[in-house]
Each structure stands twice: as C-alpha cells, then as structure tokens.
Scaffold this active site. Sequence first.
Site, PDB file in Angstrom:
ATOM      1  N   ASP A   1      -1.827  14.689  12.967  1.00  0.00           N
ATOM      2  CA  ASP A   1      -1.860  16.033  12.381  1.00  0.00           C
ATOM      3  C   ASP A   1      -1.139  16.054  11.040  1.00  0.00           C
ATOM      4  O   ASP A   1      -1.631  16.623  10.057  1.00  0.00           O
ATOM      5  CB  ASP A   1      -1.226  17.041  13.342  1.00  0.00           C
ATOM      6  CG  ASP A   1      -2.064  17.261  14.590  1.00  0.00           C
ATOM      7  OD1 ASP A   1      -3.279  16.966  14.545  1.00  0.00           O
ATOM      8  OD2 ASP A   1      -1.519  17.728  15.608  1.00  0.00           O
TER       9      ASP A   1
ATOM     10  N   SER B   1       0.834  -1.196   0.000  1.00  0.00           N
ATOM     11  CA  SER B   1       0.000   0.000   0.000  1.00  0.00           C
ATOM     12  C   SER B   1       0.875   1.254   0.000  1.00  0.00           C
ATOM     13  O   SER B   1       1.637   1.462  -0.935  1.00  0.00           O
ATOM     14  CB  SER B   1      -0.958  -0.054   1.198  1.00  0.00           C
ATOM     15  OG  SER B   1      -2.071   0.779   1.016  1.00  0.00           O
TER      16      SER B   1
ATOM     17  N   HIS C   1      -6.924  -6.711   0.678  1.00  0.00           N
ATOM     18  CA  HIS C   1      -5.841  -5.737   0.580  1.00  0.00           C
ATOM     19  C   HIS C   1      -4.619  -6.166   1.395  1.00  0.00           C
ATOM     20  O   HIS C   1      -3.493  -5.946   0.982  1.00  0.00           O
ATOM     21  CB  HIS C   1      -6.358  -4.376   1.055  1.00  0.00           C
ATOM     22  CG  HIS C   1      -5.377  -3.260   0.920  1.00  0.00           C
ATOM     23  ND1 HIS C   1      -4.754  -2.962  -0.278  1.00  0.00           N
ATOM     24  CD2 HIS C   1      -4.905  -2.361   1.840  1.00  0.00           C
ATOM     25  CE1 HIS C   1      -3.948  -1.925  -0.100  1.00  0.00           C
ATOM     26  NE2 HIS C   1      -4.016  -1.547   1.176  1.00  0.00           N
TER      27      HIS C   1
END
Length: 353
Positions: free
Chosen positions: A275, A179, A334
């Site tokens: 963040d 990924s 996946h």
Amino acid sequence: MGAGRGRGSSRNWAGLKTELGGAPSESGRRSVGRPYLARCEPDNVLASMLRCTRAWRLPLEGLGPHSPSFARVPVAPSSSGGRGEAEPRPLPLSYSLLDGEAALPAVIFLHGLFGCKTNFNSIAKAFAQQTGRRVLTVDARNHGNSPHSPDMSYEIMSQDLQDLLPQLDLVPCVVVGHSMGGRTAMLLALQRPELVERLIAVDISPVEGTGSSHFPAYVAAMRTVNIPDGLPRSHARKLADEQLSSVVQNLAVRQYLLTNLVEVDGRLAWRLNLDALAQHLDKLLTFPQRQESYLGPTLFLLGGNSQFVHPSHHPEIIRLFPRAQIQTVPNAGHWIHAERPQDFIDAIRGFLV
C-alpha cells in the site's frame, strides 16, 4: 587476517545475524518490540537475489477474523502525525553487521526496490573476508525485516540511515546502493556528506530513466494476487506465480518478486508494504531536486546490458557529484551484484584503493 574479520560482531552472532535496531538487550540483540524473524538463506549468484527467504513467520495479531483470505503483513502506525502536522520520523531498521577492522571505513550495502538485505549476503561475506572491513547490510523501511510505515520517500529513507549509522559508530563510511538504494545513498551523501567517505551508486542515476517503467504494473499485480486459505505452500506459490505471469512475463523478475511472499501463521502474505509503495511509487521513480553537490569520491557502476542509466544522464551526475567516475561491467544487467558478483566486488575494491 586479524581475529574477528568477516565474522559477526558481538552485537549480532558469528556469521550473519538479522536484528532490529534499537536499545540492545542483555543478549546483544537490539529490540524494538517486534517479533524476531528468521534470517534468510540465499544461494549463490542470481539465486541470492531470487530466493532470500524461505521460513518467515509473523504472529496473526492484527489480522483478525475478518481479514481477507490473502492476508498482508500488518502495517505499522504512521509516524507522520496523520495529516502532515509533524515530519515523518526515522524507523529502527533491520540490519546485519559483519565485524572487521575499526580503522577502515565500513561498507554499507543498500538494496533496491522489492529487495532485502539478504540480496547482498554472499557479497557481504566475500567483501568482509577479502578486505577486512566491517560490512553492514540494511533493510529499507517497508522491505524485509524493517518496520512498515505509510511514509515512503528518499528523504525519509535518508533520515533512517542518518539515525542508524551513527548509532552503530560506522561513520564516515562507504555507501553502496543498488537502484532505489543507490538513490537513497546519493541523497544521504548530498544531505550529510560528513557521514559518507565514498559513494557508489549501482546501475541508477539521479535522473528518471525508462528502466523502471514496469514497476507500477508490478506493484498493481502483486496487490491483486489472491490465495485461498488452506492451500498447500507449494500450490500457493505456484498460484501466485500464475496470477503474476500475465503482467510480469519475465520468469526471473517474477521469482524475485515472489521472494516477498512469506508465511504468516500458515498462510502466505506479502512482507512488502504494498500500500505504501503504491501510494508513493512516483516519488521513488524520480530523484529529489537538489542544488548542493557531494564533493567526495563517487563511482557510478553500470551494467553493460542495462537500460537504467543513459548517457544523457551524465551532465546531471557530474553536476551533483563532480568527482564521479562512471564504470561499466560488461555482460551484466541491472542486478550486477547477482549476475557478475566477482566483477562487482573487484570494481568496488579497485575504487577503494
């Protein structure tokens, strides 16, 4: 099997050792002035993806008396110079290395978004034992044990590896990325082909797909989780699971995300730099535009039940990686390495022959 195969190198410890890149200390561990963090102990198969941490502890330093009741792991200062005056600098990544035959190219495993290097613990051990190769697993920046930084892109993650791999004398090597880690591996091969002997991209392509469309919602949901101080650990994790469930309805995905909820001086906090991920997620869901090609042997290993790579992606795959083979693992989604671990290992070993 020769002495040392499948065992930790002298720079680590026998078996698996979590360490931080940097100058080696007298004990053989590399230190960058950050606290040593306890290694994870994943179970087998899917559990290796879902439960890669149990006993993390970080000092309270930097959190302060005015911290929110749900404290986050402290964020490292930006390496970008503040306003873009300087290029982001590589970070000393956390890694685990299993020793093997130096004559054989090492195999590097790179995890995906929200993951950590211990997602590959069982795979790495088995691969080292079955092939005699050195095997390296790495935490990406803002993930796992690696430092936090406001800088997050495939370009800087590639730079992190360009800095680390030669330091460990592991190049050229076989790079296996799942990924997000697969796209980092692709870019590394395109930018520095001399470092990559072979490339394996696991259930990802250089084309934006629909499989990751829920990721922004996952990050937003994780950022809104609020856990009161003093709540017992089991109750705290249950509360976090309940708060995530309205957005992340799949239990396995929720458990996977919750592996990033770790103990900070008796409280739970996210070890991910949420963040930074939120700010740069749009860049992580696409692949940088490139004109050059990587001419080395390449395998795109896809899950038969996954929607991450579509046939319409194949032309761009072949443009960038002209020697690419595309192979599908039946009955896998996946997370091929967690769902079909032996099929995953067999596919890689077959490609390396």
